[in-house]
Write a protein that holds these residues in place. Sequence first.
Motif, PDB file in Angstrom:
ATOM      1  N   SER A 194      -6.497  -3.230  -0.018  1.00 17.63           N
ATOM      2  CA  SER A 194      -5.408  -3.203   0.961  1.00 17.63           C
ATOM      3  C   SER A 194      -5.733  -3.967   2.232  1.00 17.63           C
ATOM      4  O   SER A 194      -4.838  -4.271   3.021  1.00 17.63           O
ATOM      5  N   HIS A 195      -7.004  -4.305   2.442  1.00 14.82           N
ATOM      6  CA  HIS A 195      -7.401  -5.014   3.660  1.00 14.82           C
ATOM      7  C   HIS A 195      -7.747  -6.485   3.415  1.00 14.82           C
ATOM      8  O   HIS A 195      -8.285  -7.154   4.292  1.00 14.82           O
TER       9      HIS A 195
ATOM     10  N   LYS B 237     -11.464   3.940  -5.726  1.00 18.18           N
ATOM     11  CA  LYS B 237     -12.393   3.360  -4.753  1.00 18.18           C
ATOM     12  C   LYS B 237     -12.024   1.953  -4.303  1.00 18.18           C
ATOM     13  O   LYS B 237     -12.471   1.504  -3.243  1.00 18.18           O
TER      14      LYS B 237
ATOM     15  N   ASP C 230       0.861  -1.189   0.000  1.00 16.39           N
ATOM     16  CA  ASP C 230       0.000   0.000   0.000  1.00 16.39           C
ATOM     17  C   ASP C 230       0.896   1.238   0.000  1.00 16.39           C
ATOM     18  O   ASP C 230       1.562   1.534   0.997  1.00 16.39           O
TER      19      ASP C 230
ATOM     20  N   VAL D  68      -9.019   0.940  -3.514  1.00 21.86           N
ATOM     21  CA  VAL D  68      -7.787   0.930  -2.715  1.00 21.86           C
ATOM     22  C   VAL D  68      -8.010   0.383  -1.316  1.00 21.86           C
ATOM     23  O   VAL D  68      -7.319  -0.536  -0.851  1.00 21.86           O
ATOM     24  N   ASP D  69      -8.943   0.922  -0.595  1.00 21.19           N
ATOM     25  CA  ASP D  69      -9.169   0.508   0.790  1.00 21.19           C
ATOM     26  C   ASP D  69      -9.583  -0.952   0.876  1.00 21.19           C
ATOM     27  O   ASP D  69      -9.118  -1.693   1.740  1.00 21.19           O
ATOM     28  N   TYR D  70     -10.434  -1.379  -0.041  1.00 20.73           N
ATOM     29  CA  TYR D  70     -10.898  -2.768  -0.060  1.00 20.73           C
ATOM     30  C   TYR D  70      -9.733  -3.722  -0.321  1.00 20.73           C
ATOM     31  O   TYR D  70      -9.530  -4.709   0.402  1.00 20.73           O
TER      32      TYR D  70
END
Length: 584
Positions: free
Chosen positions: A61-62, A55, A32, A57-59
């Motif tokens: 990266s987790h 949009k 990330d 990115v957060d999904y």
Amino acid sequence: MKAYKKFKCNEISLENIGEKAQISGWVQTIRDLGGLVFLDIRDMYGITQIVTSGKEVDYASHIPIESTVTVYGEVKKRDEETINPKLKTGLVEIRIEKIEILGKRTKNLPFEINANQEIREDLRLQYRFLDIRNEKIKNNLIMRSKVIQFLRNQMIENGFLEVQTPILTSSSPEGARDYLVPSRLHPGKFYALPQAPQQFKQLLIVAGIDKYFQIAPCFRDEDARADRAPGEFYQLDMEMSFCTQEDVFNVIEPVIYNTFKKFSDKKISKYPFPRITYKEAMLKYGTDKPDLRNPLIIVDCTDIFEKTDLKAFKNQIVRVISTHNVENMPRSFFEGMTDFAIKELKANGLAWLRILEDGSFQGPIAKFIPSEAQSQLMKRTNSKPGDCLFFIAEKQGIVENLAGNIRNELGKRLELIDKNKFEFCWIIDFPMFEKDEHGKLQFSHNPFSMPQGGMQALEEQEPLDIIAYQYDIVCNGIELSSGAVRNHDINIMLKAFTMAGYTEEEVKTKFGALYTAFQYGAPPHAGIAPGIDRMLMLLTDSETIREVIAFPLNSKAEDLMMGAPSIVRRDQLREVSIKVDERK
């Protein structure tokens, strides 16, 4: 909307730039960089980098590492600074349009996949399904599949018929402890898992199948070693009729050579492989599994010391190993070898001497060796100034093992062993019989072997002098296979078993099928069975045989992943008429 094309993770290249791609696999790493996330997706075939921004990115990266996903996106050329020449797909990446989690990892990993650090073997075996995701273990299993297919194809091309033999059979004394299986339909009786297809393949020969083979599982309740799996192993089992020992050699040598040539870049000794008698091997190498990469030779010098004053050598067998060009070795080297002999091998000691430039001897025992004996020693061992002699003195039957281990250790410490070579040899002419610790005569190798000289040898020679048509293939100090010309004559078979302490009734009971079949016109036959696991251990440079088996037992014969062996319910035991003695 343009359809997505399915790719494996090693297939995408510059030719696919602009295409809509779909790949599935495990998330190996996530990087990330803040507003830009890179993921490496791994499947069985390779790794592909994917990248996302916005949009997703957060999904992305987790997503837990080692979860399975499917990625949809467009193939792009990587920026120059992100090109990875180590990857087949290192010039391209997929820009994510959609990512789906198929199987989410919900537990902490017991160890890092493809980690550089050492991981405890018991932990690896407990989570073997994760360990196989490791690149090395996965590649070992791929190699195993290819080697078995290559062996099978060679045997078929040589006119051999593949025949499967039973897994449930009768118990018979074939050298190791049997694994027993209780019979439900016949209370109190047991099947045994076959130690080898030995009797079945001989019965196939009697039945008229003149060239048999199979990739055969063998089951032996033996203690584990680095090159021996407890419980189960596989071999290329073969048998031929109307043949000699040399016929077997002529078939199997090209098969072994071609296999090692195809799957290794190392130098391989060409066939015909050297033939070394058992007697010569035990003298020159101290073992019937010699590593011929080691140039050191053991020499018998017992007679030279018969008239010397060396009390430690009196009434002993004396073996000598000459090491060349060691004049600059520090005294600590020789003391280290002495410590190894005493502490590791439980020897009484290890004498040594340097040969100086003027030809004189220097060392703890030099003063006890007269000049005439010194000259004899140098000539016998082909030694010269600058060399060093190591002396092993012990009783017959002990001295061979000590000298062999000293030879091996000297080869390692002096770095004499070329690790870029496979050196093959045949060990032939094994003794038919040996004595156990109680002085009782027993078969030394394979009880179904033909004695050289037939019935005349059994009737006229001393039992321990009888030589059998038995042979082993050895590679780099590891026994790859055993074989023999079989005893197909019922009278010779009975005589041999009688000498080993069996009655004719016991032979009928324990080897009833062979006993009967040999009275219906059995052809002369011979065979061999190279161990596939050991071949793979050598080909993959693995330290233990467990590295080339998908789900091996550990060194204590336990399956840590499945929890075997395990306690079973009492009703299961009652069903097969077994009661366990629970006394401790």
